[in-house]
Design a protein around this motif. Structure first.
Motif, PDB file in Angstrom:
ATOM      1  N   LEU A   6       0.853  -1.172   0.000  1.00  0.00           N
ATOM      2  CA  LEU A   6       0.000   0.000   0.000  1.00  0.00           C
ATOM      3  C   LEU A   6       0.899   1.234   0.000  1.00  0.00           C
ATOM      4  CD1 LEU A   6      -2.564  -1.031   2.765  1.00  0.00           C
ATOM      5  CD2 LEU A   6      -2.913  -1.055   0.305  1.00  0.00           C
ATOM      6  N   THR A   9       2.175   6.618   3.747  1.00  0.00           N
ATOM      7  CA  THR A   9       2.077   8.029   4.081  1.00  0.00           C
ATOM      8  C   THR A   9       3.486   8.560   4.296  1.00  0.00           C
ATOM      9  OG1 THR A   9      -0.018   7.602   5.171  1.00  0.00           O
ATOM     10  CG2 THR A   9       1.101   9.639   5.756  1.00  0.00           C
ATOM     11  N   LEU A  50      -1.264  12.344  10.524  1.00  0.00           N
ATOM     12  CA  LEU A  50      -2.066  11.311   9.873  1.00  0.00           C
ATOM     13  C   LEU A  50      -3.468  11.805   9.553  1.00  0.00           C
ATOM     14  CD1 LEU A  50      -1.086   8.282  12.120  1.00  0.00           C
ATOM     15  CD2 LEU A  50      -0.267   8.809   9.832  1.00  0.00           C
ATOM     16  N   GLY A  52      -4.933  13.053   7.141  1.00  0.00           N
ATOM     17  CA  GLY A  52      -5.517  12.617   5.885  1.00  0.00           C
ATOM     18  C   GLY A  52      -5.849  11.137   5.849  1.00  0.00           C
ATOM     19  N   ASP A  53      -5.266  10.379   6.776  1.00  0.00           N
ATOM     20  CA  ASP A  53      -5.472   8.931   6.779  1.00  0.00           C
ATOM     21  C   ASP A  53      -6.514   8.474   7.791  1.00  0.00           C
ATOM     22  OD1 ASP A  53      -3.549   8.260   4.858  1.00  0.00           O
ATOM     23  OD2 ASP A  53      -1.967   8.548   6.324  1.00  0.00           O
ATOM     24  N   LEU A  54      -6.903   9.370   8.694  1.00  0.00           N
ATOM     25  CA  LEU A  54      -7.762   8.951   9.792  1.00  0.00           C
ATOM     26  C   LEU A  54      -9.162   9.495   9.629  1.00  0.00           C
ATOM     27  CD1 LEU A  54      -5.328   9.470  12.788  1.00  0.00           C
ATOM     28  CD2 LEU A  54      -5.848   7.374  11.559  1.00  0.00           C
ATOM     29  N   ARG A  64      -7.894   1.900  10.158  1.00  0.00           N
ATOM     30  CA  ARG A  64      -7.361   2.216   8.836  1.00  0.00           C
ATOM     31  C   ARG A  64      -5.998   1.556   8.711  1.00  0.00           C
ATOM     32  NH1 ARG A  64      -8.345   6.599   5.476  1.00  0.00           N
ATOM     33  NH2 ARG A  64     -10.454   6.244   6.240  1.00  0.00           N
ATOM     34  N   LEU A  66      -2.535   1.426   7.465  1.00  0.00           N
ATOM     35  CA  LEU A  66      -1.625   2.468   6.997  1.00  0.00           C
ATOM     36  C   LEU A  66      -0.479   1.903   6.170  1.00  0.00           C
ATOM     37  CD1 LEU A  66      -1.321   4.543  10.293  1.00  0.00           C
ATOM     38  CD2 LEU A  66      -2.815   5.001   8.332  1.00  0.00           C
ATOM     39  N   HIS A  67      -0.083   0.659   6.464  1.00  0.00           N
ATOM     40  CA  HIS A  67       1.031   0.057   5.726  1.00  0.00           C
ATOM     41  C   HIS A  67       0.992  -1.450   5.883  1.00  0.00           C
ATOM     42  CE1 HIS A  67       5.049  -0.608   4.081  1.00  0.00           C
ATOM     43  NE2 HIS A  67       5.283  -1.395   5.107  1.00  0.00           N
ATOM     44  N   GLN A  77      -1.571  -0.295  11.568  1.00  0.00           N
ATOM     45  CA  GLN A  77      -2.986   0.052  11.512  1.00  0.00           C
ATOM     46  C   GLN A  77      -3.255   1.176  12.516  1.00  0.00           C
ATOM     47  OE1 GLN A  77      -5.654  -2.935  13.226  1.00  0.00           O
ATOM     48  NE2 GLN A  77      -7.033  -2.701  11.507  1.00  0.00           N
TER      49      GLN A  77
END
Ligand SMILES: [Fe+2]
Length: 179
Positions: A6, A9, A50, A52-54, A64, A66-67, A77
């Protein structure tokens, strides 16, 4: 064939590199969890990094990914914990490390008794923002809660490919708790 990773970030580059170098050293799960906890402590993301990711608020996803390492050796996560959220009692498929980046989390540990029919409390800890904990099966039977009145956020690292197996929980234990 190796799976496509993935996208990472950018703020997680240093963390991913640090965890990878600790996992690559090998060793048993407990030692690996301790070393990965050190890597997460050194590079614990700030929630703003984070954003934008949360998920924001109560309506978004509660976790979520993350990697995921391309060879599946570990996954990172983020979990967003609305006030009062509590997990079922569960154990895990691999070593685990988690760090709290916003709010605080309560962890209750249990052991099994009476042939596996009863849960017995085995300790309780509160992790404040900035706290990082690493552990590995066996002795990983727990439930985690956000006891506060605002959203908590934590970063979890598991020694498995969560994109393949979906959850880090091995089993759930819906059993009476011996007072
Ligand atoms: Fe857990």
């Amino acid at each position: 064939m190796l799976k496509q990773a993935l996208p990472v970030t950018p703020q997680l580059d240093g963390l991913v590199t640090g965890i990878r170098s600790e996992v690559d050293r090998g060793g048993d799960w407990r030692r690996t969890a301790e070393r990965v906890a050190g890597a997460l402590r050194r590079d614990l993301p700030r929630p703003e990094a984070l954003a934008g990711d949360l998920a924001e608020g109560q309506d978004g996803p509660r976790s979520r990914l993350l990697h995921v390492e391309p060879d599946g050796a570990f996954s990172i996560q983020a979990i967003v914990w609305p006030a009062g959220r509590i997990t079922p009692v569960h154990d895990h498929v691999s070593w685990c490390v988690f760090g709290v980046i916003q709010g605080a989390l309560d962890e209750e540990l249990f052991t099994l008794a009476d042939g596996g029919d009863v849960l017995v409390p085995a300790g309780r800890t509160t992790s404040a923002t900035g706290a990082v904990t690493g552990f590995a099966p066996p002795g990983d039977l727990h439930r985690v809660a956000n006891p506060g009145d605002r959203t908590a956020i934590s970063i979890h690292v598991y020694g498995t490919d969560l994109s393949r197996i979906g959850s880090s929980a091995l089993r759930y234990y819906d059993l009476p708790v011996r007072p």
